[in-house]
Design an enzyme around this catalytic site. Structure first.
Site, PDB file in Angstrom:
ATOM      1  N   THR A   1     -28.524 -46.101   8.033  1.00  0.00           N
ATOM      2  CA  THR A   1     -28.403 -45.572   9.395  1.00  0.00           C
ATOM      3  C   THR A   1     -28.772 -46.616  10.451  1.00  0.00           C
ATOM      4  O   THR A   1     -28.182 -46.658  11.529  1.00  0.00           O
ATOM      5  CB  THR A   1     -29.311 -44.324   9.537  1.00  0.00           C
ATOM      6  OG1 THR A   1     -28.759 -43.300   8.724  1.00  0.00           O
ATOM      7  CG2 THR A   1     -29.407 -43.842  10.961  1.00  0.00           C
TER       8      THR A   1
ATOM      9  N   SER B   1     -27.418 -45.777   1.510  1.00  0.00           N
ATOM     10  CA  SER B   1     -28.315 -45.993   0.362  1.00  0.00           C
ATOM     11  C   SER B   1     -28.095 -44.980  -0.746  1.00  0.00           C
ATOM     12  O   SER B   1     -28.607 -45.151  -1.849  1.00  0.00           O
ATOM     13  CB  SER B   1     -29.771 -46.006   0.803  1.00  0.00           C
ATOM     14  OG  SER B   1     -30.216 -44.723   1.146  1.00  0.00           O
TER      15      SER B   1
ATOM     16  N   THR C   1     -32.488 -44.637   4.536  1.00  0.00           N
ATOM     17  CA  THR C   1     -33.742 -43.962   4.190  1.00  0.00           C
ATOM     18  C   THR C   1     -33.589 -43.001   3.010  1.00  0.00           C
ATOM     19  O   THR C   1     -34.582 -42.596   2.421  1.00  0.00           O
ATOM     20  CB  THR C   1     -34.276 -43.170   5.398  1.00  0.00           C
ATOM     21  OG1 THR C   1     -33.293 -42.207   5.785  1.00  0.00           O
ATOM     22  CG2 THR C   1     -34.608 -44.086   6.554  1.00  0.00           C
ATOM     23  N   ASP C   2     -32.326 -42.663   2.652  1.00  0.00           N
ATOM     24  CA  ASP C   2     -32.124 -41.651   1.606  1.00  0.00           C
ATOM     25  C   ASP C   2     -32.771 -42.042   0.278  1.00  0.00           C
ATOM     26  O   ASP C   2     -33.314 -41.198  -0.430  1.00  0.00           O
ATOM     27  CB  ASP C   2     -30.624 -41.400   1.388  1.00  0.00           C
ATOM     28  CG  ASP C   2     -30.001 -40.632   2.544  1.00  0.00           C
ATOM     29  OD1 ASP C   2     -30.753 -40.192   3.433  1.00  0.00           O
ATOM     30  OD2 ASP C   2     -28.763 -40.472   2.538  1.00  0.00           O
TER      31      ASP C   2
HETATM   32  N1  DAS Z   1     -27.405 -43.305   6.151  1.00  0.00           N
HETATM   33  C1  DAS Z   1     -28.326 -42.778   5.175  1.00  0.00           C
HETATM   34  C2  DAS Z   1     -28.629 -43.833   4.121  1.00  0.00           C
HETATM   35  O1  DAS Z   1     -27.957 -44.851   4.089  1.00  0.00           O
HETATM   36  C3  DAS Z   1     -29.550 -42.235   5.805  1.00  0.00           C
HETATM   37  C4  DAS Z   1     -30.409 -43.245   6.499  1.00  0.00           C
HETATM   38  O2  DAS Z   1     -30.227 -44.435   6.484  1.00  0.00           O
HETATM   39  O3  DAS Z   1     -31.384 -42.783   7.097  1.00  0.00           O
HETATM   40  O4  DAS Z   1     -29.541 -43.618   3.334  1.00  0.00           O
END
Ligand code: DAS
Length: 330
Positions: A18, A62, A94-95
């Site tokens: 993100t 991710s 963050t995932d």
């Molecule tokens: N876009 C998602 C990821 O790549 C969520 C994020 O980055 O917060 O994990």
């Protein structure tokens, strides 16, 4: 940035997420697109006295990370540490950030700080947190107080031990919480402060293998159908997230017993926090019953962490005793 006038050199590996996501056209969903250089420019004006050695490792959400990418990241981070950078920052989605963090916590055997960060809001949103998170991560990675503490996660001005952090909210900027109580530090007005030193077990070594490790979560009234599919599949190991202190339905025991006869099975808790029990309950499907049938308690590790550790152990063909000892040390 002129490397000669900089006080600190930070290795920076960008992977997508993100923090780098923008829409391809007006109204379209955001996808990873901003580069490592774009993100540095947004987070760090040239006056900050930090030189970056930046590399774009991937441009992924991710959710599409795999163990091959973790190996690549580890290789690049090791290279940067050998080159003598003061600290290393990785940005990712963050995932799965908590899994990458736990992987690094398990394998990192140097003193150079490795700091992971990301963003809960994309750069186009009001209150976007990516530039601030990257900037605070760089501040922590540059600070001598954080040398030798092991890998860290910096999100929302808080500093977490990489071995004890999880994403606990779908969208809040304070989505990351400690699984060990509290954050170990905080960044205020750009200055990091360390409150406590994280406890770490000895670093693990991974091998050339790429084992398949299944993760099964118990739920009320579930049959043993999924477990039987795991039994019939080509898995090398299994982590069970049991109920509460580490319990499964009594009727799943015969299948679990058969699986444990064929591959390592680790018992964790679906609560996501606290040590799995070892000697309190005695009913069929209890932690004592499961241990009697060969399951390995995960200690304080939640299911996701226990699965990463089992992958590391099985990738080097660790035997049953080594596996038990590795979890007992957690
Ligand atoms: N876009 C998602 C990821 O790549 C969520 C994020 O980055 O917060 O994990």
């Amino acid at each position: 940035m002129n490397v000669k006038t900089a006080h600190k050199t930070i290795g920076y590996l960008a992977t997508g997420g993100t923090i780098s996501s923008t829409p391809a056209s007006a109204g379209a969903g955001v996808t990873p697109s901003l580069t490592a250089e774009d993100l540095i420019a947004a987070a760090h004006p040239e006056t900050d006295g930090v030189a970056f050695v930046a590399e774009q490792i991937s441009q992924l959400a991710s959710s599409s990370f795999d163990f091959r990418l973790l190996r690549t990241l580890h290789g690049r981070v090791t290279h940067l540490a050998r080159e003598g950078v003061d600290g290393i920052v990785i940005t990712q989605g963050t995932d799965t950030l908590e899994e990458t963090a736990f992987f690094f916590n398990s394998v990192w055997d140097r003193t150079t700080p490795v700091v992971l960060t990301g963003a809960m809001r994309n750069p186009g949103e009001i209150g976007a947190d990516g530039a601030r998170n990257l900037r605070t991560a760089v501040a922590v990675a540059s600070d001598p107080a954080f040398v030798g503490l092991g890998p860290l996660v910096v999100m929302n001005d808080e500093v977490f031990a990489a071995g004890a952090v999880r994403k606990a909210h779908t969208s809040a900027v304070d989505a990351f919480v400690s699984t060990a109580g509290t954050a170990i530090g905080m960044v205020t007005e750009g200055t990091p402060r360390l409150f406590s030193t994280p406890r770490r077990s000895d670093p693990q070594r991974y091998g050339a293998g790429d084992p398949k490790v299944a993760l099964y979560r118990c739920s009320l009234g579930d049959s043993d159908d999924i477990l039987r599919m795991i039994e019939d599949g080509d898995f090398d190991g299994l982590v069970i997230e049991g109920f509460g202190g580490g319990h499964v339905p009594a009727w799943q025991m015969p299948t679990i017993e058969r699986i444990a006869g064929r591959m390592p099975v680790v018992l964790s808790s679906r609560t996501g926090q606290g040590s799995v029990l070892e000697r309190t309950y005695g009913f069929p499907g209890s932690e004592t019953d499961l241990r009697r049938h060969g399951l390995v308690p995960s200690g304080t590790l939640n299911g996701l962490q226990a699965r990463i550790l089992l992958w590391i152990l099985l990738s080097r063909s660790a035997g049953p005793q080594e596996i038990r000892e590795a979890y007992a040390a957690c």
